[in-house]
Design an enzyme around this catalytic site. Structure first.
Site, short mmCIF file in Angstrom:
data_model
loop_
_atom_site.label_atom_id
_atom_site.label_comp_id
_atom_site.label_asym_id
_atom_site.label_seq_id
_atom_site.Cartn_x
_atom_site.Cartn_y
_atom_site.Cartn_z
N GLU A 73 10.57 14.19 10.09
CA GLU A 73 10.53 12.74 9.82
C GLU A 73 9.11 12.34 9.44
O GLU A 73 8.16 12.58 10.19
CB GLU A 73 11.01 11.88 11.00
N ASP A 125 -1.90 13.04 7.61
CA ASP A 125 -1.29 12.62 6.35
C ASP A 125 -0.14 13.56 5.97
O ASP A 125 -0.32 14.78 5.82
CB ASP A 125 -2.37 12.65 5.26
N ASP A 148 6.12 2.41 3.75
CA ASP A 148 5.38 1.21 3.33
C ASP A 148 5.73 0.87 1.88
O ASP A 148 5.58 1.71 0.99
CB ASP A 148 3.87 1.46 3.45
N LYS A 152 2.64 -5.06 -4.09
CA LYS A 152 1.95 -5.47 -5.33
C LYS A 152 1.98 -4.36 -6.36
O LYS A 152 1.81 -3.19 -6.02
CB LYS A 152 0.49 -5.82 -5.01
N THR A 221 15.76 1.24 13.12
CA THR A 221 14.33 1.33 13.44
C THR A 221 13.72 -0.08 13.53
O THR A 221 14.33 -1.06 13.11
CB THR A 221 13.55 2.12 12.36
N GLU A 224 13.54 -1.60 10.17
CA GLU A 224 14.85 -2.05 9.67
C GLU A 224 15.19 -3.40 10.30
O GLU A 224 15.61 -4.33 9.60
CB GLU A 224 15.93 -1.03 10.02
#
Ligand SMILES: C[S@@+](CC[C@H](N)C(=O)[O-])C[C@H]1O[C@@H](n2cnc3c(N)ncnc32)[C@H](O)[C@@H]1O
Length: 242
Positions: A73, A125, A148, A152, A221, A224
Site C-alpha cells: 500500500e 518515498d 494527493d 492545480k 479511509t 474517503e
C-alpha cells in the site's frame, strides 16, 4: 493534503531544466506533530516493523520471516486500511509505504494494540521504494487509495499515478497481480483511467472497462470519509498485471 502554501514545486530548484534540480515528488514533507505515544511507538516498535533503507533489493521472505502473498500500500496515511486488511488476512503480508511521520506512528500503535505481526513499514518515498527496494515480481497486490490530488494544473506533474510510475510499479508486480486505485477527485480519476488504459502492463478487470463498483471489501479511509463529507463521488479502478 496538498502541503503548505509555499510549495517547493514552484521553486526553480525543482525545474528539471535547471542545474542541480531536485526530483519532482508527489508529496511535501510536512513537519509532523507526533503525539507522545506515537513517538514512543516509533522509538520502540520501529526496529521490529520498520525497514531500514537497504543497499540492495529486499529479501521479502526474510523481512516477513515467511513466504506469503503480499500487498503493497502506497501512501497509507494513518494506516487504518492497512491494519484492517492485515487483521482480516493473517495469511497475507502487508508492506506499507508512507512519508508522514504521525501516520507511521499511528499505524505502529494500532499494530501494537491489535497484535498485528504481518505488516512492515517503509518510511520513505514510494518511488524509490518501488525502484530500488523491491525485487521484480515480488508483489501480488498494489493499493493506492486517495493519493494527493494536486488540484492545480501547474502541480499535476506531482501526481503519483503517471505513465512512468505505472511502468515502475509493473516491474515489481507478479503476473496476475491486482492494482487497486481509488480517488474522490474526478479529474484525477479520469487521469488514472487514461493512464491505466494506455499502459501495456495492466488490463481492466471490469467487464466493458471503466470504473469498478466500490468493492465492499475495501475499508473506508480517512480521506474517503473526508471526500464523501464534501459531497464528492468516489471512483475505484481495478486492474490486473498482464
Ligand atoms: C491524501 S493522503 C491519503 C491517505 C490514505 N491513503 C487515505 O486514504 O486516508 C495521501 C498520502 O500519501 C502520502 N504520499 C504521497 N506521496 C508519497 C510517496 N511518494 N511516498 C510515500 N507516501 C506518499 C502522503 O504523505 C499522504 O499521507
Amino acid at each position: 493534503m496538498n502541503g503548505p502554501s509555499r510549495d517547493p514545486a514552484e521553486s526553480p530548484a525543482s525545474d528539471p531544466a535547471s542545474p542541480g534540480h531536485r526530483p519532482i515528488r508527489s508529496f511535501v514533507k510536512r513537519a509532523g506533530r507526533l503525539t507522545p505515544s506515537q513517538a514512543r511507538a516509533l522509538e520502540q516498535l520501529w526496529p521490529r516493523f520498520g525497514i531500514t533503507p537497504p543497499a540492495a533489493p529486499l529479501d521479502l521472505d526474510a523481512l516477513f520471516c515467511r513466504a506469503a502473498r503480499r500487498t503493497l500500500e502506497i501512501g497509507f496515511g494513518n494506516g487504518d486500511n492497512l491494519a484492517e486488511l492485515a487483521a482480516r488476512h493473517p495469511e497475507r503480508d502487508y508492506l506499507g509505504v508512507e512519508v508522514h511521520d504521525p501516520g507511521v506512528g499511528h499505524l505502529l500503535l494500532r499494530m501494537e494494540r491489535e497484535g498485528l505481526e504481518n505488516i512492515r513499514i517503509a518510511h520513505h518515498d514510494a518511488v524509490e521504494v518501488v525502484d530500488r527496494w523491491l525485487p521484480a515480481a515480488s508483489i501480488d497486490e498494489a493499493l493506492i487509495f486517495f493519493p494527493d490530488p494536486w488540484h492545480k494544473k501547474r502541480h499535476h506533474k506531482r501526481r503519483l499515478v503517471q505513465p512512468a510510475f505505472l511502468d515502475r510499479l509493473a516491474r515489481v508486480m507478479a503476473p496476475g497481480a491486482r492494482l487497486h486505485l481509488a480517488t474522490d477527485w474526478a479529474p484525477y480519476a479520469e487521469q488514472m483511467l487514461e493512464v491505466c488504459e494506455a499502459s501495456p502492463h495492466f488490463e481492466n478487470t471490469v467487464a466493458g472497462g471503466g470504473y469498478a463498483p466500490r468493492p465492499e471489501t475495501r475499508p473506508q479511509t480517512k480521506f474517503e470519509r473526508r471526500g464523501l463529507k464534501l459531497g464528492h463521488e468516489v471512483f475505484d479502478l481495478l486492474y490486473q498485471r498482464v
